[in-house]
Design an enzyme around this catalytic site. Structure first.
Site, short mmCIF file in Angstrom:
data_model
loop_
_atom_site.label_atom_id
_atom_site.label_comp_id
_atom_site.label_asym_id
_atom_site.label_seq_id
_atom_site.Cartn_x
_atom_site.Cartn_y
_atom_site.Cartn_z
NE ARG A 23 -71.95 -48.79 -19.55
CZ ARG A 23 -71.40 -48.48 -18.47
NH1 ARG A 23 -70.07 -47.87 -19.57
NH2 ARG A 23 -71.67 -47.55 -17.69
NE ARG A 27 -65.34 -44.95 -23.18
CZ ARG A 27 -65.13 -44.88 -22.38
NH1 ARG A 27 -65.17 -43.90 -21.89
NH2 ARG A 27 -66.25 -45.67 -20.88
NE ARG A 36 -68.54 -41.21 -27.12
CZ ARG A 36 -68.34 -40.14 -26.67
NH1 ARG A 36 -68.15 -39.28 -27.52
NH2 ARG A 36 -67.64 -39.87 -25.77
CG ASP A 72 -76.17 -44.23 -19.92
OD1 ASP A 72 -74.95 -44.87 -19.84
OD2 ASP A 72 -76.11 -43.52 -18.30
CE1 TYR A 149 -72.84 -42.16 -11.55
CE2 TYR A 149 -74.74 -44.19 -11.02
CZ TYR A 149 -73.19 -43.23 -11.70
OH TYR A 149 -72.46 -44.24 -12.22
#
Ligand code: CP3
Length: 342
Positions: A23, A27, A36, A72, A149
Protein backbone atom coordinates in the site's frame (compact mmCIF):
# COMPACT_ATOMS: atom_id res chain seq x y z
CA UNK A 1 18.18 -0.90 -13.74
CA UNK A 2 17.84 -1.26 -9.98
CA UNK A 3 17.39 -5.03 -9.82
CA UNK A 4 17.96 -5.45 -6.08
CA UNK A 5 14.35 -6.49 -5.55
CA UNK A 6 14.35 -9.12 -8.32
CA UNK A 7 17.75 -10.42 -7.23
CA UNK A 8 16.54 -10.82 -3.64
CA UNK A 9 13.42 -12.67 -4.86
CA UNK A 10 15.79 -15.12 -6.57
CA UNK A 11 17.97 -15.31 -3.41
CA UNK A 12 20.97 -13.83 -5.21
CA UNK A 13 23.45 -11.51 -3.45
CA UNK A 14 22.54 -7.80 -3.34
CA UNK A 15 24.46 -4.60 -2.51
CA UNK A 16 21.73 -3.48 -0.08
CA UNK A 17 18.50 -5.03 1.15
CA UNK A 18 15.66 -4.00 -1.19
CA UNK A 19 12.66 -2.27 0.37
CA UNK A 20 9.11 -1.53 -0.73
CA UNK A 21 5.89 -1.16 1.28
CA UNK A 22 2.52 -2.78 0.74
CA UNK A 23 0.00 0.00 0.00
CA UNK A 24 2.90 2.36 -0.68
CA UNK A 25 0.55 4.47 -2.83
CA UNK A 26 -2.32 5.93 -0.86
CA UNK A 27 -3.80 8.30 1.63
CA UNK A 28 -0.71 8.92 3.76
CA UNK A 29 0.65 10.93 0.79
CA UNK A 30 -0.61 14.50 0.17
CA UNK A 31 -0.21 13.97 -3.60
CA UNK A 32 -2.63 11.02 -3.41
CA UNK A 33 -5.15 12.88 -1.25
CA UNK A 34 -5.08 15.77 -3.73
CA UNK A 35 -5.98 13.45 -6.61
CA UNK A 36 -8.71 11.83 -4.48
CA UNK A 37 -10.49 15.20 -4.08
CA UNK A 38 -11.08 15.04 -7.86
CA UNK A 39 -11.56 11.29 -8.45
CA UNK A 40 -13.04 8.30 -6.65
CA UNK A 41 -10.82 5.33 -5.83
CA UNK A 42 -12.48 3.34 -8.61
CA UNK A 43 -11.84 6.14 -11.12
CA UNK A 44 -8.17 6.06 -10.17
CA UNK A 45 -8.12 2.30 -10.69
CA UNK A 46 -10.07 2.34 -13.95
CA UNK A 47 -8.18 5.16 -15.68
CA UNK A 48 -4.75 3.84 -16.72
CA UNK A 49 -3.14 7.32 -16.83
CA UNK A 50 -4.32 8.01 -13.26
CA UNK A 51 -3.25 4.56 -12.05
CA UNK A 52 0.16 5.30 -13.58
CA UNK A 53 0.38 8.64 -11.79
CA UNK A 54 -0.57 7.14 -8.40
CA UNK A 55 1.85 4.23 -8.85
CA UNK A 56 4.66 6.73 -9.48
CA UNK A 57 3.93 9.03 -6.50
CA UNK A 58 5.76 6.95 -3.87
CA UNK A 59 8.63 6.23 -6.27
CA UNK A 60 9.25 9.94 -6.73
CA UNK A 61 9.09 10.62 -3.00
CA UNK A 62 11.09 7.68 -1.59
CA UNK A 63 13.94 5.39 -2.64
CA UNK A 64 11.70 2.29 -2.97
CA UNK A 65 13.24 -0.62 -4.89
CA UNK A 66 9.98 -1.79 -6.48
CA UNK A 67 6.77 -0.27 -7.85
CA UNK A 68 3.40 -1.90 -7.27
CA UNK A 69 0.59 -1.54 -9.76
CA UNK A 70 -2.16 0.75 -8.47
CA UNK A 71 -5.35 -1.32 -8.53
CA UNK A 72 -7.41 -3.26 -5.99
CA UNK A 73 -7.93 -6.95 -5.28
CA UNK A 74 -11.71 -6.45 -5.56
CA UNK A 75 -11.72 -5.12 -9.16
CA UNK A 76 -12.44 -8.55 -10.77
CA UNK A 77 -15.61 -9.00 -8.69
CA UNK A 78 -17.69 -6.42 -10.60
CA UNK A 79 -17.33 -7.96 -14.08
CA UNK A 80 -17.82 -11.41 -12.48
CA UNK A 81 -21.30 -10.19 -11.54
CA UNK A 82 -20.80 -8.99 -7.96
CA UNK A 83 -21.00 -5.21 -8.08
CA UNK A 84 -19.54 -3.24 -5.17
CA UNK A 85 -18.51 0.22 -4.08
CA UNK A 86 -16.02 1.74 -1.70
CA UNK A 87 -18.20 3.52 0.83
CA UNK A 88 -16.70 6.43 2.72
CA UNK A 89 -15.40 5.32 6.11
CA UNK A 90 -16.72 1.78 5.67
CA UNK A 91 -14.44 0.22 3.10
CA UNK A 92 -15.80 -2.08 0.41
CA UNK A 93 -19.54 -2.83 0.24
CA UNK A 94 -20.72 -5.73 -1.96
CA UNK A 95 -24.21 -4.86 -3.17
CA UNK A 96 -25.61 -8.41 -3.10
CA UNK A 97 -23.50 -10.61 -0.81
CA UNK A 98 -23.41 -14.29 -1.72
CA UNK A 99 -26.01 -16.25 0.23
CA UNK A 100 -27.06 -19.02 -2.18
CA UNK A 101 -25.58 -21.66 -4.44
CA UNK A 102 -27.39 -20.06 -7.39
CA UNK A 103 -25.40 -16.85 -6.83
CA UNK A 104 -22.15 -18.82 -6.83
CA UNK A 105 -23.09 -20.61 -10.05
CA UNK A 106 -24.02 -17.30 -11.66
CA UNK A 107 -20.54 -15.80 -11.16
CA UNK A 108 -18.80 -15.38 -14.48
CA UNK A 109 -15.26 -16.57 -15.19
CA UNK A 110 -14.15 -13.35 -16.85
CA UNK A 111 -11.47 -12.81 -19.45
CA UNK A 112 -9.20 -10.19 -17.85
CA UNK A 113 -7.94 -9.12 -21.27
CA UNK A 114 -11.44 -7.88 -22.04
CA UNK A 115 -13.10 -7.30 -18.72
CA UNK A 116 -10.11 -5.77 -16.91
CA UNK A 117 -8.37 -4.28 -19.96
CA UNK A 118 -7.76 -1.06 -18.01
CA UNK A 119 -5.65 -2.90 -15.41
CA UNK A 120 -3.47 -4.41 -18.13
CA UNK A 121 -3.18 -1.06 -19.90
CA UNK A 122 -2.00 0.47 -16.60
CA UNK A 123 0.66 -2.27 -16.35
CA UNK A 124 1.89 -1.43 -19.86
CA UNK A 125 1.95 2.33 -19.17
CA UNK A 126 3.83 1.88 -15.89
CA UNK A 127 6.38 -0.42 -17.49
CA UNK A 128 7.00 2.10 -20.24
CA UNK A 129 7.47 4.88 -17.68
CA UNK A 130 9.79 3.08 -15.26
CA UNK A 131 11.52 0.61 -17.54
CA UNK A 132 15.19 0.46 -16.80
CA UNK A 133 14.68 2.03 -13.36
CA UNK A 134 12.52 0.02 -10.97
CA UNK A 135 10.79 -3.37 -11.35
CA UNK A 136 6.98 -3.51 -11.34
CA UNK A 137 4.94 -5.86 -9.14
CA UNK A 138 1.46 -6.93 -10.25
CA UNK A 139 -1.03 -8.47 -7.81
CA UNK A 140 -4.37 -10.12 -7.10
CA UNK A 141 -6.26 -11.37 -4.04
CA UNK A 142 -6.31 -14.97 -2.84
CA UNK A 143 -9.56 -16.96 -3.17
CA UNK A 144 -10.19 -17.09 0.61
CA UNK A 145 -9.76 -13.34 0.98
CA UNK A 146 -11.92 -12.54 -2.06
CA UNK A 147 -14.58 -15.07 -1.02
CA UNK A 148 -14.71 -13.48 2.42
CA UNK A 149 -15.66 -10.10 0.90
CA UNK A 150 -18.25 -11.72 -1.38
CA UNK A 151 -19.87 -13.67 1.43
CA UNK A 152 -19.62 -11.17 4.28
CA UNK A 153 -20.54 -8.25 2.02
CA UNK A 154 -17.63 -6.16 3.29
CA UNK A 155 -15.01 -6.21 5.97
CA UNK A 156 -15.44 -8.66 8.79
CA UNK A 157 -14.02 -9.36 12.20
CA UNK A 158 -14.92 -13.01 12.77
CA UNK A 159 -15.63 -14.25 9.23
CA UNK A 160 -18.71 -16.04 10.56
CA UNK A 161 -20.66 -16.22 7.30
CA UNK A 162 -17.59 -17.28 5.34
CA UNK A 163 -16.80 -20.12 7.74
CA UNK A 164 -20.47 -21.08 7.98
CA UNK A 165 -20.54 -21.59 4.22
CA UNK A 166 -17.28 -23.53 4.38
CA UNK A 167 -18.44 -25.85 7.16
CA UNK A 168 -22.07 -26.30 6.14
CA UNK A 169 -21.75 -26.55 2.36
CA UNK A 170 -18.16 -27.44 1.46
CA UNK A 171 -19.13 -28.29 -2.10
CA UNK A 172 -20.43 -24.77 -2.71
CA UNK A 173 -17.37 -23.31 -0.96
CA UNK A 174 -15.06 -25.20 -3.30
CA UNK A 175 -17.15 -24.20 -6.32
CA UNK A 176 -16.82 -20.55 -5.30
CA UNK A 177 -13.07 -20.87 -4.79
CA UNK A 178 -12.62 -22.67 -8.12
CA UNK A 179 -14.31 -19.79 -9.95
CA UNK A 180 -12.29 -17.18 -8.07
CA UNK A 181 -9.05 -19.11 -8.64
CA UNK A 182 -9.64 -19.35 -12.40
CA UNK A 183 -10.11 -15.57 -12.54
CA UNK A 184 -7.12 -14.79 -10.32
CA UNK A 185 -4.79 -17.08 -12.29
CA UNK A 186 -5.93 -15.60 -15.61
CA UNK A 187 -5.51 -12.07 -14.25
CA UNK A 188 -1.99 -12.64 -12.94
CA UNK A 189 -1.02 -14.42 -16.16
CA UNK A 190 -2.29 -11.45 -18.16
CA UNK A 191 -0.42 -8.99 -15.88
CA UNK A 192 2.81 -10.93 -16.50
CA UNK A 193 2.15 -10.85 -20.26
CA UNK A 194 1.54 -7.09 -20.01
CA UNK A 195 4.91 -6.58 -18.30
CA UNK A 196 4.64 -7.25 -14.55
CA UNK A 197 8.09 -8.45 -13.43
CA UNK A 198 6.83 -10.11 -10.23
CA UNK A 199 3.36 -10.81 -8.84
CA UNK A 200 2.02 -10.88 -5.29
CA UNK A 201 -0.96 -12.94 -4.20
CA UNK A 202 -2.61 -11.19 -1.23
CA UNK A 203 -4.33 -13.82 0.92
CA UNK A 204 -4.64 -11.16 3.58
CA UNK A 205 -7.25 -12.73 5.88
CA UNK A 206 -6.35 -16.43 5.63
CA UNK A 207 -4.83 -16.32 9.12
CA UNK A 208 -8.41 -16.68 10.38
CA UNK A 209 -8.16 -20.41 9.72
CA UNK A 210 -6.66 -23.30 11.67
CA UNK A 211 -3.96 -25.30 9.86
CA UNK A 212 -6.42 -28.17 9.28
CA UNK A 213 -9.01 -25.89 7.73
CA UNK A 214 -6.34 -24.15 5.66
CA UNK A 215 -5.29 -27.52 4.26
CA UNK A 216 -8.86 -28.59 3.50
CA UNK A 217 -10.47 -25.39 2.28
CA UNK A 218 -7.73 -23.13 0.93
CA UNK A 219 -4.45 -24.89 0.10
CA UNK A 220 -5.76 -26.81 -2.95
CA UNK A 221 -6.97 -23.55 -4.52
CA UNK A 222 -3.78 -21.65 -3.71
CA UNK A 223 -1.74 -24.50 -5.20
CA UNK A 224 -3.86 -24.32 -8.34
CA UNK A 225 -2.91 -20.66 -8.76
CA UNK A 226 0.67 -20.65 -7.50
CA UNK A 227 2.05 -23.76 -9.18
CA UNK A 228 1.25 -22.70 -12.78
CA UNK A 229 2.35 -19.12 -12.03
CA UNK A 230 5.74 -20.27 -10.80
CA UNK A 231 6.36 -21.80 -14.22
CA UNK A 232 6.13 -18.31 -15.76
CA UNK A 233 9.66 -17.48 -14.62
CA UNK A 234 8.80 -14.34 -12.63
CA UNK A 235 8.95 -14.24 -8.82
CA UNK A 236 5.66 -15.01 -7.08
CA UNK A 237 5.13 -13.51 -3.62
CA UNK A 238 2.70 -15.43 -1.39
CA UNK A 239 1.43 -13.13 1.38
CA UNK A 240 -0.95 -13.44 4.31
CA UNK A 241 -1.36 -12.06 7.82
CA UNK A 242 -1.89 -13.90 11.09
CA UNK A 243 -0.15 -16.85 9.47
CA UNK A 244 2.16 -17.92 12.31
CA UNK A 245 0.71 -21.44 12.28
CA UNK A 246 0.34 -21.63 8.50
CA UNK A 247 3.77 -20.72 7.15
CA UNK A 248 4.88 -24.24 6.20
CA UNK A 249 1.55 -25.00 4.56
CA UNK A 250 1.69 -21.72 2.63
CA UNK A 251 5.21 -22.50 1.46
CA UNK A 252 4.09 -25.94 0.33
CA UNK A 253 1.20 -24.40 -1.62
CA UNK A 254 3.73 -22.31 -3.54
CA UNK A 255 5.58 -19.04 -3.94
CA UNK A 256 9.12 -17.87 -4.68
CA UNK A 257 8.84 -15.44 -1.77
CA UNK A 258 6.79 -15.86 1.40
CA UNK A 259 5.41 -12.67 2.98
CA UNK A 260 5.49 -12.76 6.79
CA UNK A 261 3.66 -10.40 9.17
CA UNK A 262 5.20 -8.87 12.31
CA UNK A 263 3.70 -11.39 14.73
CA UNK A 264 6.32 -13.99 13.78
CA UNK A 265 10.00 -13.09 14.34
CA UNK A 266 11.66 -13.13 10.92
CA UNK A 267 14.45 -15.51 11.93
CA UNK A 268 11.95 -18.05 13.34
CA UNK A 269 9.85 -17.78 10.19
CA UNK A 270 12.88 -18.26 7.98
CA UNK A 271 14.11 -21.26 9.96
CA UNK A 272 10.74 -22.91 9.50
CA UNK A 273 10.45 -21.99 5.82
CA UNK A 274 13.92 -23.29 4.99
CA UNK A 275 16.34 -22.28 2.27
CA UNK A 276 14.11 -22.82 -0.73
CA UNK A 277 12.24 -19.51 -0.56
CA UNK A 278 12.96 -15.80 -0.16
CA UNK A 279 11.27 -13.94 2.71
CA UNK A 280 9.47 -10.59 2.66
CA UNK A 281 8.69 -8.54 5.74
CA UNK A 282 8.04 -7.82 8.45
CA UNK A 283 8.02 -4.56 10.43
CA UNK A 284 4.80 -3.68 12.26
CA UNK A 285 3.27 -0.84 10.16
CA UNK A 286 2.23 0.91 13.38
CA UNK A 287 5.91 1.51 14.21
CA UNK A 288 5.80 4.17 11.49
CA UNK A 289 3.66 6.20 13.93
CA UNK A 290 6.23 5.87 16.74
CA UNK A 291 9.00 8.32 17.72
CA UNK A 292 11.95 8.18 15.32
CA UNK A 293 14.33 6.28 17.63
CA UNK A 294 11.71 3.61 18.38
CA UNK A 295 10.90 3.31 14.69
CA UNK A 296 14.50 2.86 13.58
CA UNK A 297 15.14 0.36 16.37
CA UNK A 298 12.17 -1.61 15.05
CA UNK A 299 13.59 -1.53 11.52
CA UNK A 300 17.00 -2.58 12.84
CA UNK A 301 15.45 -5.54 14.69
CA UNK A 302 14.05 -6.81 11.40
CA UNK A 303 17.39 -6.33 9.62
CA UNK A 304 19.26 -8.06 12.46
CA UNK A 305 17.01 -11.09 12.24
CA UNK A 306 17.56 -11.28 8.48
CA UNK A 307 21.33 -10.82 9.02
CA UNK A 308 21.95 -9.80 5.39
CA UNK A 309 21.09 -13.30 4.30
CA UNK A 310 20.39 -13.63 0.55
CA UNK A 311 16.68 -13.49 -0.16
CA UNK A 312 15.40 -10.84 2.28
CA UNK A 313 13.03 -8.16 0.99
CA UNK A 314 12.30 -5.52 3.64
CA UNK A 315 8.61 -4.67 3.86
CA UNK A 316 5.94 -4.02 6.47
CA UNK A 317 4.02 -6.95 7.90
CA UNK A 318 0.86 -5.49 6.31
CA UNK A 319 -0.14 -2.33 4.44
CA UNK A 320 1.03 1.14 5.45
CA UNK A 321 -1.53 3.03 7.58
CA UNK A 322 -3.15 6.25 6.28
CA UNK A 323 -1.99 8.11 9.44
CA UNK A 324 1.70 7.49 8.63
CA UNK A 325 3.93 10.61 8.53
CA UNK A 326 5.76 10.73 5.18
CA UNK A 327 9.04 11.73 6.81
CA UNK A 328 9.04 8.45 8.73
CA UNK A 329 8.68 6.51 5.49
CA UNK A 330 11.68 8.33 4.04
CA UNK A 331 13.65 7.71 7.24
CA UNK A 332 13.02 3.94 7.25
CA UNK A 333 13.70 3.43 3.55
CA UNK A 334 17.02 5.29 3.80
CA UNK A 335 17.90 3.57 7.06
CA UNK A 336 17.30 0.09 5.59
CA UNK A 337 19.56 0.88 2.64
CA UNK A 338 22.35 2.32 4.80
CA UNK A 339 22.22 -0.25 7.58
CA UNK A 340 22.17 -3.19 5.16
CA UNK A 341 24.98 -2.07 2.84
CA UNK A 342 27.18 -5.10 2.24
O1 CP3 B 1 -0.01 -1.33 -2.54
C1 CP3 B 1 -0.32 -0.42 -3.34
O2 CP3 B 1 0.13 0.73 -3.25
C2 CP3 B 1 -1.20 -0.78 -4.51
C3 CP3 B 1 -2.59 -0.54 -4.36
C4 CP3 B 1 -3.49 -1.46 -3.56
C5 CP3 B 1 -4.79 -1.03 -3.16
N1 CP3 B 1 -5.44 -2.09 -2.62
C6 CP3 B 1 -5.36 0.31 -3.38
C7 CP3 B 1 -6.35 0.79 -2.38
C8 CP3 B 1 -3.35 -2.79 -3.16
C9 CP3 B 1 -2.15 -3.73 -3.28
C10 CP3 B 1 -4.59 -3.17 -2.58
C11 CP3 B 1 -4.86 -4.53 -2.07
C12 CP3 B 1 -6.04 -4.79 -1.26
N2 CP3 B 1 -7.29 -4.23 -1.39
C13 CP3 B 1 -6.11 -5.76 -0.24
C14 CP3 B 1 -5.01 -6.68 0.14
C15 CP3 B 1 -3.95 -5.97 0.90
C16 CP3 B 1 -4.24 -5.77 2.32
O3 CP3 B 1 -4.16 -4.63 2.78
O4 CP3 B 1 -4.49 -6.79 3.00
C17 CP3 B 1 -7.40 -5.72 0.30
C18 CP3 B 1 -7.92 -6.56 1.46
C19 CP3 B 1 -8.14 -4.78 -0.44
C20 CP3 B 1 -9.58 -4.42 -0.29
C21 CP3 B 1 -9.74 -3.02 0.11
N3 CP3 B 1 -9.50 -1.91 -0.72
C22 CP3 B 1 -10.13 -2.50 1.36
C23 CP3 B 1 -10.46 -3.36 2.55
C24 CP3 B 1 -10.15 -1.11 1.27
C25 CP3 B 1 -10.59 -0.11 2.30
C26 CP3 B 1 -9.47 0.12 3.22
C27 CP3 B 1 -9.49 1.46 3.88
O5 CP3 B 1 -8.52 1.61 4.63
O6 CP3 B 1 -10.36 2.29 3.65
C28 CP3 B 1 -9.71 -0.76 -0.02
C29 CP3 B 1 -9.53 0.60 -0.52
C30 CP3 B 1 -8.19 0.93 -1.11
N4 CP3 B 1 -7.53 0.18 -2.03
C31 CP3 B 1 -7.44 2.08 -0.84
C32 CP3 B 1 -6.29 2.01 -1.64
C33 CP3 B 1 -5.16 3.00 -1.75
C34 CP3 B 1 -7.89 3.18 0.13
C35 CP3 B 1 -7.71 4.52 -0.42
C36 CP3 B 1 -8.86 5.37 -0.80
O7 CP3 B 1 -10.01 5.22 -0.37
O8 CP3 B 1 -8.53 6.27 -1.56
Amino acid sequence: MNDRFLRACRREPVDRTPVWFMRQAGRYMAEYRALRTKHTLLELCRTPELALEVTMQPLRAFAFDAAILFADILLPLAPMGASFEFAKGEGPVIHEPIRTRAQIDALRVIDPREDLAYVLEAVRLIRREIDGKTPLIGFAGGPFTLASYLVEGGRSSHFVLTKKLMYSDPESWHALCRTLSAVVLALLDAQIDAGAQAVQLFDSWVGQLSPDDYETFVAPHMRGILQPLMKRGVPVIHFGTGTATLLEAQRDAGGTVIGVDWRTPLDDAWRRLGDGVAVQGNMDPTLLLAPRDVLLKGAKRVLDKAANRNGHIFNLGHGILPETPVENVAAVVDFVHEASTR
